[in-house]
Design a protein around this motif. Structure first.
Motif, PDB file in Angstrom:
ATOM      1  N   ALA A 165      -0.790  18.337  16.275  1.00  0.00           N
ATOM      2  CA  ALA A 165      -0.283  19.413  15.436  1.00  0.00           C
ATOM      3  C   ALA A 165       1.012  19.966  16.026  1.00  0.00           C
ATOM      4  N   GLY A 166       1.976  20.194  15.144  1.00  0.00           N
ATOM      5  CA  GLY A 166       3.288  20.642  15.565  1.00  0.00           C
ATOM      6  C   GLY A 166       4.279  19.524  15.793  1.00  0.00           C
ATOM      7  N   GLY A 167       3.789  18.301  15.808  1.00  0.00           N
ATOM      8  CA  GLY A 167       4.649  17.151  16.029  1.00  0.00           C
ATOM      9  C   GLY A 167       5.329  16.678  14.758  1.00  0.00           C
ATOM     10  N   SER A 168       6.029  15.549  14.876  1.00  0.00           N
ATOM     11  CA  SER A 168       6.811  15.005  13.763  1.00  0.00           C
ATOM     12  C   SER A 168       6.530  13.525  13.572  1.00  0.00           C
ATOM     13  N   LEU A 169       6.665  13.096  12.340  1.00  0.00           N
ATOM     14  CA  LEU A 169       6.619  11.677  11.982  1.00  0.00           C
ATOM     15  C   LEU A 169       7.629  11.433  10.888  1.00  0.00           C
ATOM     16  N   ARG A 170       8.093  10.192  10.822  1.00  0.00           N
ATOM     17  CA  ARG A 170       9.019   9.803   9.760  1.00  0.00           C
ATOM     18  C   ARG A 170       8.454   8.587   9.054  1.00  0.00           C
ATOM     19  N   LEU A 171       8.238   8.729   7.762  1.00  0.00           N
ATOM     20  CA  LEU A 171       7.764   7.622   6.942  1.00  0.00           C
ATOM     21  C   LEU A 171       8.945   6.975   6.232  1.00  0.00           C
ATOM     22  N   SER A 172       8.894   5.661   6.147  1.00  0.00           N
ATOM     23  CA  SER A 172       9.933   4.922   5.435  1.00  0.00           C
ATOM     24  C   SER A 172       9.294   3.984   4.427  1.00  0.00           C
ATOM     25  N   CYS A 173      10.026   3.721   3.363  1.00  0.00           N
ATOM     26  CA  CYS A 173       9.531   2.832   2.311  1.00  0.00           C
ATOM     27  C   CYS A 173      10.714   2.057   1.759  1.00  0.00           C
ATOM     28  N   ALA A 174      10.553   0.745   1.674  1.00  0.00           N
ATOM     29  CA  ALA A 174      11.604  -0.110   1.152  1.00  0.00           C
ATOM     30  C   ALA A 174      11.108  -0.856  -0.078  1.00  0.00           C
ATOM     31  N   ALA A 175      11.880  -0.784  -1.137  1.00  0.00           N
ATOM     32  CA  ALA A 175      11.559  -1.517  -2.360  1.00  0.00           C
ATOM     33  C   ALA A 175      12.325  -2.821  -2.377  1.00  0.00           C
ATOM     34  N   SER A 176      11.657  -3.873  -2.794  1.00  0.00           N
ATOM     35  CA  SER A 176      12.320  -5.180  -2.849  1.00  0.00           C
ATOM     36  C   SER A 176      11.819  -5.969  -4.051  1.00  0.00           C
ATOM     37  N   GLY A 177      12.594  -6.989  -4.408  1.00  0.00           N
ATOM     38  CA  GLY A 177      12.221  -7.820  -5.541  1.00  0.00           C
ATOM     39  C   GLY A 177      13.276  -7.757  -6.628  1.00  0.00           C
TER      40      GLY A 177
ATOM     41  N   VAL B 207      12.954   7.810 -10.191  1.00  0.00           N
ATOM     42  CA  VAL B 207      12.381   8.714  -9.199  1.00  0.00           C
ATOM     43  C   VAL B 207      11.632   7.925  -8.135  1.00  0.00           C
ATOM     44  N   MET B 208      11.808   8.348  -6.901  1.00  0.00           N
ATOM     45  CA  MET B 208      11.019   7.828  -5.788  1.00  0.00           C
ATOM     46  C   MET B 208      10.273   9.002  -5.171  1.00  0.00           C
TER      47      MET B 208
ATOM     48  N   ASP C 163      18.181   6.141   0.105  1.00  0.00           N
ATOM     49  CA  ASP C 163      19.418   5.377   0.193  1.00  0.00           C
ATOM     50  C   ASP C 163      19.415   4.441  -1.005  1.00  0.00           C
ATOM     51  N   ASN C 164      20.211   4.758  -2.004  1.00  0.00           N
ATOM     52  CA  ASN C 164      20.195   3.968  -3.236  1.00  0.00           C
ATOM     53  C   ASN C 164      20.703   2.549  -3.013  1.00  0.00           C
ATOM     54  N   ALA C 165      21.609   2.374  -2.080  1.00  0.00           N
ATOM     55  CA  ALA C 165      22.159   1.041  -1.815  1.00  0.00           C
ATOM     56  C   ALA C 165      21.110   0.123  -1.188  1.00  0.00           C
ATOM     57  N   LYS C 166      20.190   0.712  -0.425  1.00  0.00           N
ATOM     58  CA  LYS C 166      19.172  -0.087   0.265  1.00  0.00           C
ATOM     59  C   LYS C 166      17.808  -0.019  -0.418  1.00  0.00           C
ATOM     60  N   ASN C 167      17.704   0.768  -1.480  1.00  0.00           N
ATOM     61  CA  ASN C 167      16.419   0.946  -2.186  1.00  0.00           C
ATOM     62  C   ASN C 167      15.324   1.441  -1.251  1.00  0.00           C
ATOM     63  N   THR C 168      15.678   2.432  -0.457  1.00  0.00           N
ATOM     64  CA  THR C 168      14.705   2.988   0.481  1.00  0.00           C
ATOM     65  C   THR C 168      14.533   4.486   0.247  1.00  0.00           C
ATOM     66  N   VAL C 169      13.369   4.969   0.642  1.00  0.00           N
ATOM     67  CA  VAL C 169      13.073   6.397   0.599  1.00  0.00           C
ATOM     68  C   VAL C 169      12.355   6.750   1.897  1.00  0.00           C
ATOM     69  N   ASN C 170      12.710   7.891   2.451  1.00  0.00           N
ATOM     70  CA  ASN C 170      12.134   8.338   3.704  1.00  0.00           C
ATOM     71  C   ASN C 170      11.521   9.721   3.538  1.00  0.00           C
ATOM     72  N   LEU C 171      10.555  10.007   4.391  1.00  0.00           N
ATOM     73  CA  LEU C 171       9.952  11.334   4.431  1.00  0.00           C
ATOM     74  C   LEU C 171       9.889  11.780   5.883  1.00  0.00           C
ATOM     75  N   GLN C 172      10.720  12.747   6.226  1.00  0.00           N
ATOM     76  CA  GLN C 172      10.705  13.321   7.565  1.00  0.00           C
ATOM     77  C   GLN C 172       9.714  14.476   7.555  1.00  0.00           C
TER      78      GLN C 172
ATOM     79  N   CYS D   6       3.870   5.503  -0.954  1.00  0.00           N
ATOM     80  CA  CYS D   6       5.198   5.502  -1.536  1.00  0.00           C
ATOM     81  C   CYS D   6       5.087   5.139  -3.016  1.00  0.00           C
ATOM     82  N   ASN D   7       5.893   5.763  -3.832  1.00  0.00           N
ATOM     83  CA  ASN D   7       5.898   5.497  -5.270  1.00  0.00           C
ATOM     84  C   ASN D   7       7.329   5.400  -5.764  1.00  0.00           C
ATOM     85  N   ALA D   8       7.559   4.486  -6.688  1.00  0.00           N
ATOM     86  CA  ALA D   8       8.893   4.359  -7.277  1.00  0.00           C
ATOM     87  C   ALA D   8       8.756   3.987  -8.748  1.00  0.00           C
ATOM     88  N   HIS D   9       9.556   4.658  -9.551  1.00  0.00           N
ATOM     89  CA  HIS D   9       9.598   4.369 -10.993  1.00  0.00           C
ATOM     90  C   HIS D   9      10.780   3.441 -11.210  1.00  0.00           C
TER      91      HIS D   9
END
Length: 121
Positions: free
Chosen positions: A14-26, A33-34, A72-81, A95-98
């Protein structure tokens, strides 16, 4: 084949940090929306944060001021800090992407496989 691949979950105090990343491909033509959803044991899946293609963001009240979503629209990625994590943030995060793809030439919601975030006290 269109897929979303997540990374970055884990165990943190508790009190710490994590960073989630998600990459869309295909065969992606465009992404609207992401977002990130989470589901804790015995609870319904809920939207944590979302971001539109122009950068407009939305957060559930419980994470405002602690979580930041970006893309990052160029890389099709979304992050959650995620900062100042709390025990109640423990859940599987999805992760979800429309997206518009050449698979159907229609927009659909796509989901990642989920990544576990566990916050200990």
């Amino acid at each position: 084949q269109v897929q979303l691949v997540e990374s970055g979950g884990g165990l943190v105090q508790a009190g710490g940090s994590l960073r989630l990343s998600c990459a869309a491909s295909g065969s992606i033509l465009s992404i609207d929306v992401m977002g990130w959803y989470r589901q804790a044991p015995g609870k319904q899946r809920e939207l944590v944060a979302s971001i539109g293609s122009m950068g407009i963001t939305n957060y559930v009240d419980s994470v405002k001021g602690r979580f930041t979503i970006s893309r990052d629209n160029a890389k099709n990625t979304v992050n959650l800090q995620m900062n100042n994590l709390k025990v109640e943030d423990t859940a599987v995060y999805y992760c979800n992407a429309h997206m518009l793809t050449t698979r159907t030439f229609r927009t659909h919601d796509y989901w990642g496989q989920g990544t576990q975030v566990t916050v200990s006290s």
